[in-house]
Motif scaffolding. Structure first.
Motif, PDB file in Angstrom:
ATOM      1  N   SER A 117     -73.009 -93.572  -4.442  1.00  0.00           N
ATOM      2  CA  SER A 117     -74.296 -94.187  -4.102  1.00  0.00           C
ATOM      3  C   SER A 117     -74.544 -94.128  -2.608  1.00  0.00           C
ATOM      4  N   SER A 118     -75.784 -94.357  -2.248  1.00  0.00           N
ATOM      5  CA  SER A 118     -76.180 -94.334  -0.839  1.00  0.00           C
ATOM      6  C   SER A 118     -76.801 -95.665  -0.461  1.00  0.00           C
ATOM      7  N   PRO A 119     -76.343 -96.290   0.648  1.00  0.00           N
ATOM      8  CA  PRO A 119     -76.926 -97.574   1.062  1.00  0.00           C
ATOM      9  C   PRO A 119     -78.376 -97.452   1.497  1.00  0.00           C
ATOM     10  N   SER A 120     -78.804 -96.201   1.772  1.00  0.00           N
ATOM     11  CA  SER A 120     -80.186 -96.007   2.239  1.00  0.00           C
ATOM     12  C   SER A 120     -81.172 -95.824   1.097  1.00  0.00           C
ATOM     13  N   GLY A 121     -80.658 -95.829  -0.149  1.00  0.00           N
ATOM     14  CA  GLY A 121     -81.581 -95.718  -1.275  1.00  0.00           C
ATOM     15  C   GLY A 121     -81.378 -94.429  -2.046  1.00  0.00           C
ATOM     16  N   GLY A 122     -82.504 -93.843  -2.497  1.00  0.00           N
ATOM     17  CA  GLY A 122     -82.429 -92.609  -3.263  1.00  0.00           C
ATOM     18  C   GLY A 122     -81.970 -92.815  -4.690  1.00  0.00           C
ATOM     19  N   THR A 123     -82.272 -93.994  -5.263  1.00  0.00           N
ATOM     20  CA  THR A 123     -81.765 -94.334  -6.587  1.00  0.00           C
ATOM     21  C   THR A 123     -82.281 -93.376  -7.647  1.00  0.00           C
ATOM     22  N   ARG A 124     -83.552 -93.004  -7.595  1.00  0.00           N
ATOM     23  CA  ARG A 124     -84.117 -92.113  -8.609  1.00  0.00           C
ATOM     24  C   ARG A 124     -83.446 -90.751  -8.563  1.00  0.00           C
ATOM     25  N   SER A 125     -83.260 -90.231  -7.385  1.00  0.00           N
ATOM     26  CA  SER A 125     -82.586 -88.940  -7.220  1.00  0.00           C
ATOM     27  C   SER A 125     -81.150 -89.005  -7.728  1.00  0.00           C
ATOM     28  N   LEU A 126     -80.470 -90.094  -7.432  1.00  0.00           N
ATOM     29  CA  LEU A 126     -79.083 -90.254  -7.861  1.00  0.00           C
ATOM     30  C   LEU A 126     -78.988 -90.343  -9.386  1.00  0.00           C
ATOM     31  N   ARG A 127     -79.903 -91.072  -9.997  1.00  0.00           N
ATOM     32  CA  ARG A 127     -79.909 -91.163 -11.461  1.00  0.00           C
ATOM     33  C   ARG A 127     -80.125 -89.791 -12.087  1.00  0.00           C
ATOM     34  N   ARG A 128     -81.031 -89.015 -11.498  1.00  0.00           N
ATOM     35  CA  ARG A 128     -81.303 -87.676 -12.013  1.00  0.00           C
ATOM     36  C   ARG A 128     -80.063 -86.794 -11.885  1.00  0.00           C
ATOM     37  N   PHE A 129     -79.425 -86.861 -10.719  1.00  0.00           N
ATOM     38  CA  PHE A 129     -78.205 -86.079 -10.481  1.00  0.00           C
ATOM     39  C   PHE A 129     -77.130 -86.443 -11.502  1.00  0.00           C
ATOM     40  N   PHE A 130     -76.891 -87.728 -11.684  1.00  0.00           N
ATOM     41  CA  PHE A 130     -75.819 -88.188 -12.568  1.00  0.00           C
ATOM     42  C   PHE A 130     -76.113 -87.820 -14.023  1.00  0.00           C
ATOM     43  N   THR A 131     -77.333 -88.055 -14.470  1.00  0.00           N
ATOM     44  CA  THR A 131     -77.684 -87.778 -15.862  1.00  0.00           C
ATOM     45  C   THR A 131     -77.530 -86.306 -16.188  1.00  0.00           C
ATOM     46  N   ARG A 132     -78.061 -85.448 -15.323  1.00  0.00           N
ATOM     47  CA  ARG A 132     -77.991 -84.008 -15.594  1.00  0.00           C
ATOM     48  C   ARG A 132     -76.561 -83.497 -15.498  1.00  0.00           C
ATOM     49  N   LEU A 133     -75.784 -84.043 -14.583  1.00  0.00           N
ATOM     50  CA  LEU A 133     -74.399 -83.613 -14.472  1.00  0.00           C
ATOM     51  C   LEU A 133     -73.601 -84.024 -15.704  1.00  0.00           C
ATOM     52  N   MET A 134     -73.818 -85.222 -16.193  1.00  0.00           N
ATOM     53  CA  MET A 134     -73.104 -85.680 -17.380  1.00  0.00           C
ATOM     54  C   MET A 134     -73.470 -84.838 -18.602  1.00  0.00           C
ATOM     55  N   ILE A 135     -74.730 -84.462 -18.728  1.00  0.00           N
ATOM     56  CA  ILE A 135     -75.142 -83.592 -19.836  1.00  0.00           C
ATOM     57  C   ILE A 135     -74.432 -82.248 -19.721  1.00  0.00           C
ATOM     58  N   SER A 136     -74.363 -81.718 -18.511  1.00  0.00           N
ATOM     59  CA  SER A 136     -73.673 -80.454 -18.287  1.00  0.00           C
ATOM     60  C   SER A 136     -72.196 -80.555 -18.633  1.00  0.00           C
ATOM     61  N   LEU A 137     -71.556 -81.644 -18.237  1.00  0.00           N
ATOM     62  CA  LEU A 137     -70.123 -81.813 -18.484  1.00  0.00           C
ATOM     63  C   LEU A 137     -69.809 -82.086 -19.944  1.00  0.00           C
ATOM     64  N   SER A 138     -70.793 -82.554 -20.700  1.00  0.00           N
ATOM     65  CA  SER A 138     -70.543 -82.884 -22.105  1.00  0.00           C
ATOM     66  C   SER A 138     -70.169 -81.657 -22.928  1.00  0.00           C
ATOM     67  N   GLY A 139     -70.545 -80.492 -22.462  1.00  0.00           N
ATOM     68  CA  GLY A 139     -70.195 -79.268 -23.174  1.00  0.00           C
ATOM     69  C   GLY A 139     -68.992 -78.565 -22.602  1.00  0.00           C
ATOM     70  N   SER A 140     -68.298 -79.230 -21.690  1.00  0.00           N
ATOM     71  CA  SER A 140     -67.177 -78.603 -20.991  1.00  0.00           C
ATOM     72  C   SER A 140     -65.854 -79.218 -21.428  1.00  0.00           C
ATOM     73  N   PRO A 141     -64.779 -78.413 -21.477  1.00  0.00           N
ATOM     74  CA  PRO A 141     -63.464 -78.964 -21.799  1.00  0.00           C
ATOM     75  C   PRO A 141     -62.777 -79.620 -20.603  1.00  0.00           C
ATOM     76  N   VAL A 142     -63.393 -79.555 -19.426  1.00  0.00           N
ATOM     77  CA  VAL A 142     -62.779 -80.094 -18.211  1.00  0.00           C
ATOM     78  C   VAL A 142     -62.712 -81.619 -18.288  1.00  0.00           C
ATOM     79  N   PRO A 143     -61.521 -82.217 -18.152  1.00  0.00           N
ATOM     80  CA  PRO A 143     -61.411 -83.679 -18.181  1.00  0.00           C
ATOM     81  C   PRO A 143     -62.028 -84.311 -16.933  1.00  0.00           C
ATOM     82  N   VAL A 144     -62.615 -85.476 -17.104  1.00  0.00           N
ATOM     83  CA  VAL A 144     -63.342 -86.142 -16.022  1.00  0.00           C
ATOM     84  C   VAL A 144     -62.833 -87.569 -15.866  1.00  0.00           C
ATOM     85  N   VAL A 145     -62.627 -87.980 -14.614  1.00  0.00           N
ATOM     86  CA  VAL A 145     -62.309 -89.374 -14.294  1.00  0.00           C
ATOM     87  C   VAL A 145     -63.573 -90.009 -13.734  1.00  0.00           C
ATOM     88  N   LEU A 146     -64.013 -91.087 -14.341  1.00  0.00           N
ATOM     89  CA  LEU A 146     -65.238 -91.764 -13.925  1.00  0.00           C
ATOM     90  C   LEU A 146     -64.878 -93.108 -13.316  1.00  0.00           C
TER      91      LEU A 146
END
Length: 254
Positions: free
Chosen positions: A70-99
């Motif tokens: 996260s960023s203390p200066s804001g950018g919440t909408r951009s961050l949500r978009r980044f996280f959501t799209r990345l998680m969708i991308s990773l859902s089809g991958s065998p690479v293990p993820v630590v959250l």
């Protein structure tokens, strides 16, 4: 800290993704890591930066997500978009993820989301309460039960941090015997995340990687406290004491 500790437990090549404006500073702190600069706006990662991270993840044996996200200066909408799209991308991958950290908070806010096939989550009690939509007091009253419930709900290995850290895959559960108050410092959880990712990169199963990392993390805290006192240990000190914890554990097993 997370990248440094992944290296400290034996990961041979670590890539650290961060906003481009931080790349030089981060490289000076962890010169052993390869920096992946990401586009940003207003101090926050751009939503479309997920593509660059996704490509890098496809070449990795493991990845962690959430530390310092996260960023203390804001950018919440951009961050949500980044996280959501990345998680969708990773859902089809065998690479293990630590959250961890901000990744857990975003998952709690944005669920349901597509999740990675092999997932380790490392919440503290308040974060687990958000994931399960219960009170922190309820989690504290039954740590093992709520950790197991979260593991089943998210098909993940859950590491519920705190005194007597609980590790469970929803079927098997363990309580860690190592650790002390020296680890109750900011950044200590980031160190643990990096250690779990480092062991995942060496082909340990998610449950084994979590158990080994949690044990060594706690033992490193004990060794550090003997030398620096429980009051004086910083999360950055673990980089020096984790290799000692590995050596001591191997000596015990011989």
């Amino acid at each position: 800290i997370s990248s440094a500790l992944a290296l400290a437990v034996g990961a041979g090549y670590v890539t650290l993704a961060c906003p481009a404006f931080l790349a030089q500073t981060v490289s000076a702190v962890v010169p052993e890591a390869v920096i992946l600069p990401l586009g940003s706006r207003g101090g926050c990662i751009r939503g479309m930066a997920y593509r660059k991270v996704s490509i890098a993840a496809s070449r990795a044996r493991a990845m962690s997500l959430g530390c310092g996200l996260s960023s203390p200066s804001g950018g919440t909408r951009s961050l949500r978009r980044f996280f959501t799209r990345l998680m969708i991308s990773l859902s089809g991958s065998p690479v293990p993820v630590v959250l961890d950290a901000d990744g857990i908070n975003l998952l709690a806010e944005l669920q349901p989301l597509a999740l990675p096939r092999a997932l380790v989550m490392t919440p503290h009690e308040k974060e687990l309460a958000r994931l399960l939509k219960v009170s922190p007091e309820a989690v504290h009253a039954d740590r093992a039960g709520h950790a197991e419930r979260a593991a089943q709900k998210y098909s993940a290995v859950v590491v519920l941090k705190g005194k007597g850290t609980v590790i469970t895959d929803g079927e098997r559960g363990f309580v860690n015997p190592t650790g002390n108050s020296a680890l109750a410092k900011a950044g200590s959880g980031d160190a643990l995340t990096g250690m779990i990712a480092g062991f995942l990169a060496q082909r340990l199963s998610p449950l084994d990687a979590a158990c080994v990392a949690v044990y060594l993390h706690g033992l490193a805290g004990e060794l550090a406290a003997k030398e620096l006192t429980e009051y004086g240990v910083l999360a950055s000190d673990l980089r020096m004491f984790v290799p000692r914890a590995i050596r001591e554990t191997l000596d015990r097993l011989r």
